[in-house]
Design a protein around this motif. Structure first.
Motif, PDB file in Angstrom:
ATOM      1  N   THR A  37      20.511 -56.964 -90.407  1.00 48.47           N
ATOM      2  CA  THR A  37      19.929 -57.079 -89.076  1.00 48.47           C
ATOM      3  C   THR A  37      20.943 -57.564 -88.042  1.00 48.47           C
ATOM      4  OG1 THR A  37      19.215 -59.335 -89.595  1.00 48.47           O
ATOM      5  CG2 THR A  37      17.655 -57.554 -90.048  1.00 48.47           C
ATOM      6  N   LYS A  38      22.200 -57.682 -88.408  1.00 49.61           N
ATOM      7  CA  LYS A  38      23.197 -58.172 -87.473  1.00 49.61           C
ATOM      8  C   LYS A  38      23.434 -57.150 -86.361  1.00 49.61           C
ATOM      9  CE  LYS A  38      26.359 -60.909 -88.540  1.00 49.61           C
ATOM     10  NZ  LYS A  38      27.539 -61.670 -88.986  1.00 49.61           N
ATOM     11  N   ASP A  39      23.398 -57.618 -85.110  1.00 49.91           N
ATOM     12  CA  ASP A  39      23.621 -56.739 -83.966  1.00 49.91           C
ATOM     13  C   ASP A  39      25.098 -56.584 -83.638  1.00 49.91           C
ATOM     14  OD1 ASP A  39      20.887 -56.276 -83.560  1.00 49.91           O
ATOM     15  OD2 ASP A  39      20.691 -58.150 -82.432  1.00 49.91           O
ATOM     16  N   SER A  40      25.909 -57.584 -84.020  1.00 49.91           N
ATOM     17  CA  SER A  40      27.336 -57.519 -83.728  1.00 49.91           C
ATOM     18  C   SER A  40      28.103 -58.350 -84.750  1.00 49.91           C
ATOM     19  CB  SER A  40      27.625 -58.035 -82.315  1.00 49.91           C
ATOM     20  OG  SER A  40      27.269 -59.404 -82.216  1.00 49.91           O
ATOM     21  N   PHE A  41      29.405 -58.056 -84.845  1.00 45.28           N
ATOM     22  CA  PHE A  41      30.278 -58.803 -85.737  1.00 45.28           C
ATOM     23  C   PHE A  41      31.377 -59.476 -84.928  1.00 45.28           C
ATOM     24  CE2 PHE A  41      28.709 -55.466 -88.672  1.00 45.28           C
ATOM     25  CZ  PHE A  41      28.176 -56.285 -89.649  1.00 45.28           C
ATOM     26  N   ARG A  62      38.184 -49.685 -97.529  1.00 45.53           N
ATOM     27  CA  ARG A  62      36.957 -50.430 -97.237  1.00 45.53           C
ATOM     28  C   ARG A  62      37.107 -51.176 -95.925  1.00 45.53           C
ATOM     29  NH1 ARG A  62      36.935 -54.565-100.498  1.00 45.53           N
ATOM     30  NH2 ARG A  62      38.806 -54.091-101.673  1.00 45.53           N
ATOM     31  N   VAL A  63      35.988 -51.549 -95.348  1.00 45.57           N
ATOM     32  CA  VAL A  63      35.978 -52.364 -94.150  1.00 45.57           C
ATOM     33  C   VAL A  63      35.128 -53.601 -94.407  1.00 45.57           C
ATOM     34  CG1 VAL A  63      35.377 -52.493 -91.712  1.00 45.57           C
ATOM     35  CG2 VAL A  63      36.254 -50.340 -92.664  1.00 45.57           C
ATOM     36  N   HIS A  64      35.707 -54.774 -94.166  1.00 46.20           N
ATOM     37  CA  HIS A  64      34.941 -56.017 -94.219  1.00 46.20           C
ATOM     38  C   HIS A  64      34.618 -56.447 -92.789  1.00 46.20           C
ATOM     39  CE1 HIS A  64      36.277 -57.505 -98.464  1.00 46.20           C
ATOM     40  NE2 HIS A  64      36.105 -56.200 -98.439  1.00 46.20           N
ATOM     41  N   ALA A  65      33.381 -56.802 -92.543  1.00 47.23           N
ATOM     42  CA  ALA A  65      32.974 -57.294 -91.231  1.00 47.23           C
ATOM     43  C   ALA A  65      32.200 -58.587 -91.430  1.00 47.23           C
ATOM     44  CB  ALA A  65      32.118 -56.265 -90.507  1.00 47.23           C
ATOM     45  N   ASP A  75      27.328 -46.821 -88.784  1.00 50.65           N
ATOM     46  CA  ASP A  75      27.712 -47.747 -87.717  1.00 50.65           C
ATOM     47  C   ASP A  75      29.211 -48.041 -87.711  1.00 50.65           C
ATOM     48  OD1 ASP A  75      27.514 -49.017 -90.121  1.00 50.65           O
ATOM     49  OD2 ASP A  75      26.469 -50.787 -89.382  1.00 50.65           O
ATOM     50  N   ILE A  76      29.970 -47.454 -88.623  1.00 54.90           N
ATOM     51  CA  ILE A  76      31.417 -47.607 -88.637  1.00 54.90           C
ATOM     52  C   ILE A  76      32.056 -46.393 -87.966  1.00 54.90           C
ATOM     53  CG2 ILE A  76      33.481 -47.921 -90.046  1.00 54.90           C
ATOM     54  CD1 ILE A  76      31.769 -48.972 -92.271  1.00 54.90           C
ATOM     55  N   GLU A  77      32.913 -46.634 -86.982  1.00 53.18           N
ATOM     56  CA  GLU A  77      33.691 -45.574 -86.353  1.00 53.18           C
ATOM     57  C   GLU A  77      35.118 -45.659 -86.896  1.00 53.18           C
ATOM     58  OE1 GLU A  77      33.527 -45.710 -82.125  1.00 53.18           O
ATOM     59  OE2 GLU A  77      31.384 -46.196 -82.095  1.00 53.18           O
ATOM     60  N   ILE A  78      35.627 -44.557 -87.431  1.00 53.87           N
ATOM     61  CA  ILE A  78      36.973 -44.555 -87.994  1.00 53.87           C
ATOM     62  C   ILE A  78      37.811 -43.485 -87.315  1.00 53.87           C
ATOM     63  CG2 ILE A  78      36.367 -45.542 -90.227  1.00 53.87           C
ATOM     64  CD1 ILE A  78      36.185 -42.721 -91.363  1.00 53.87           C
ATOM     65  N   SER A  79      39.123 -43.765 -87.176  1.00 56.60           N
ATOM     66  CA  SER A  79      39.995 -42.810 -86.508  1.00 56.60           C
ATOM     67  C   SER A  79      41.426 -42.982 -86.999  1.00 56.60           C
ATOM     68  CB  SER A  79      39.941 -42.986 -84.986  1.00 56.60           C
ATOM     69  OG  SER A  79      40.395 -44.278 -84.620  1.00 56.60           O
ATOM     70  N   SER A  80      42.233 -41.934 -86.796  1.00 54.69           N
ATOM     71  CA  SER A  80      43.651 -41.959 -87.115  1.00 54.69           C
ATOM     72  C   SER A  80      44.443 -41.719 -85.838  1.00 54.69           C
ATOM     73  CB  SER A  80      43.989 -40.876 -88.148  1.00 54.69           C
ATOM     74  OG  SER A  80      45.381 -40.692 -88.265  1.00 54.69           O
ATOM     75  N   SER A  81      45.541 -42.443 -85.697  1.00 57.06           N
ATOM     76  CA  SER A  81      46.350 -42.291 -84.487  1.00 57.06           C
ATOM     77  C   SER A  81      47.135 -40.975 -84.480  1.00 57.06           C
ATOM     78  CB  SER A  81      47.337 -43.460 -84.363  1.00 57.06           C
ATOM     79  OG  SER A  81      48.263 -43.446 -85.439  1.00 57.06           O
ATOM     80  N   ASP A  82      47.319 -40.366 -85.643  1.00 59.00           N
ATOM     81  CA  ASP A  82      48.080 -39.114 -85.735  1.00 59.00           C
ATOM     82  C   ASP A  82      47.503 -38.280 -86.870  1.00 59.00           C
ATOM     83  OD1 ASP A  82      49.875 -37.046 -85.891  1.00 59.00           O
ATOM     84  OD2 ASP A  82      51.656 -38.313 -85.720  1.00 59.00           O
ATOM     85  N   GLU A  83      46.652 -37.324 -86.522  1.00 58.85           N
ATOM     86  CA  GLU A  83      45.991 -36.515 -87.543  1.00 58.85           C
ATOM     87  C   GLU A  83      46.914 -35.477 -88.161  1.00 58.85           C
ATOM     88  OE1 GLU A  83      42.325 -34.985 -86.006  1.00 58.85           O
ATOM     89  OE2 GLU A  83      41.321 -36.918 -86.296  1.00 58.85           O
ATOM     90  N   SER A  84      48.115 -35.308 -87.626  1.00 58.69           N
ATOM     91  CA  SER A  84      49.083 -34.450 -88.287  1.00 58.69           C
ATOM     92  C   SER A  84      49.715 -35.161 -89.482  1.00 58.69           C
ATOM     93  CB  SER A  84      50.183 -34.014 -87.309  1.00 58.69           C
ATOM     94  OG  SER A  84      51.009 -35.103 -86.939  1.00 58.69           O
ATOM     95  N   ALA A 111      39.240 -48.922 -87.584  1.00 52.22           N
ATOM     96  CA  ALA A 111      37.805 -48.968 -87.856  1.00 52.22           C
ATOM     97  C   ALA A 111      37.141 -49.884 -86.836  1.00 52.22           C
ATOM     98  CB  ALA A 111      37.536 -49.470 -89.270  1.00 52.22           C
ATOM     99  N   LYS A 112      36.033 -49.409 -86.265  1.00 51.35           N
ATOM    100  CA  LYS A 112      35.254 -50.194 -85.319  1.00 51.35           C
ATOM    101  C   LYS A 112      33.820 -50.288 -85.828  1.00 51.35           C
ATOM    102  CE  LYS A 112      37.914 -48.574 -81.313  1.00 51.35           C
ATOM    103  NZ  LYS A 112      37.830 -47.902 -79.984  1.00 51.35           N
ATOM    104  N   VAL A 113      33.245 -51.477 -85.748  1.00 48.98           N
ATOM    105  CA  VAL A 113      31.868 -51.665 -86.177  1.00 48.98           C
ATOM    106  C   VAL A 113      31.222 -52.786 -85.366  1.00 48.98           C
ATOM    107  CG1 VAL A 113      32.661 -53.128 -88.096  1.00 48.98           C
ATOM    108  CG2 VAL A 113      30.341 -52.192 -88.132  1.00 48.98           C
ATOM    109  N   ARG A 114      30.259 -52.413 -84.562  1.00 50.27           N
ATOM    110  CA  ARG A 114      29.446 -53.354 -83.798  1.00 50.27           C
ATOM    111  C   ARG A 114      30.256 -54.454 -83.110  1.00 50.27           C
ATOM    112  NH1 ARG A 114      23.981 -54.025 -87.528  1.00 50.27           N
ATOM    113  NH2 ARG A 114      23.805 -51.816 -88.048  1.00 50.27           N
TER     114      ARG A 114
END
Length: 227
Positions: A37-41, A62-65, A75-84, A111-114
């Motif tokens: 039920t956590k709204d933010s970390f 893994r992501v620890h929050a 609710d986890i947003e993940i991305s790479s700075s260089d997809e090549s 990784a971004k989460v709340r």
């Protein structure tokens, strides 16, 4: 010199193997695909299976929050700075976050989460003309919640290499830990499986020059099936 190299190789690669793996083990109190039920970390931290991987292979992370261990939830947003260099994706079937090595280079995984986020650097290397490792078998069949013995050998001491580094990692959360010991360029592994049947991880063994992490000395990719 051979004995000196072997001793340094033993200590470095054994430490890498003992730390390898990608699962939900950790010190956090909670785990799962969401976060209750956590709204933010307040904080988040990425845990990579390995800081260096082979192009054409996959590695989980893994992501620890706060006090939660998160694996792949929406609710986890993940991305790479260089997809090549490396791409990231959510593998919902195997309940994992996956990095795919594309080509040689360095990329930052975020990784971004709340309201919380973290970034870690991943290096991707090419196998090139590296020596293939001597394997006890070309593939593995694993039973859920069981262990198997496996051996890997590097036939010769690499010319001009003073010491070696190694990464042993799984592409999925099916393999949660690896234990190993050395006997002169031979690695005896115990691979522990704690996943449900039907998962198909690959195990990658990557050995690089300790003074030049972009130089791959030997590698092997071992497909596995969990029954």
């Amino acid at each position: 010199m051979m004995k000196k190299r072997a001793a340094r190789f033993l200590s470095i690669i054994l430490a890498a193997c003992l730390l390898a793996g990608c699962g939900s083990a950790g010190t956090s109190k909670n785990s799962g695909t969401g976060s209750g039920t956590k709204d933010s970390f307040e904080s988040a931290e990425i845990y990579l299976s390995t800081p260096v991987m082979l192009a054409g292979t996959e590695s989980c992370f893994r992501v620890h929050a706060d006090d939660w261990i998160l694996s792949y939830g929406n609710d986890i947003e993940i991305s790479s700075s260089d997809e090549s260099v490396a791409t990231v994706e959510k593998d919902e079937k195997n309940e994992a976050l996956i990095i795919k090595g594309v080509s040689a280079g360095t990329a930052t995984i975020t990784a971004k989460v709340r309201g919380a986020e973290d970034s870690k650097e991943i290096r991707v290397v090419e196998g090139g003309d590296a020596e293939e490792l001597l394997l006890s078998s070309e593939s593995l069949t694993l039973k859920s919640f069981d262990s198997v013995e496996y051996s890997v050998a590097l036939e010769n001491a690499p010319e001009g290499v003073e010491h070696l580094n190694a990464n042993v990692y799984s592409s999925r959360e099916s393999i949660i830990s690896v234990e190993g010991n050395w006997s002169i360029y031979k690695l005896n592994l115990t691979i522990h499986c704690s996943s449900a049947a039907g998962k198909t991880p690959d195990i990658t063994i990557l050995i690089t020059d300790g003074d030049n992490p972009e130089k791959v000395v030997g590698y092997a990719i071992v497909p596995a099936v969990v029954e």
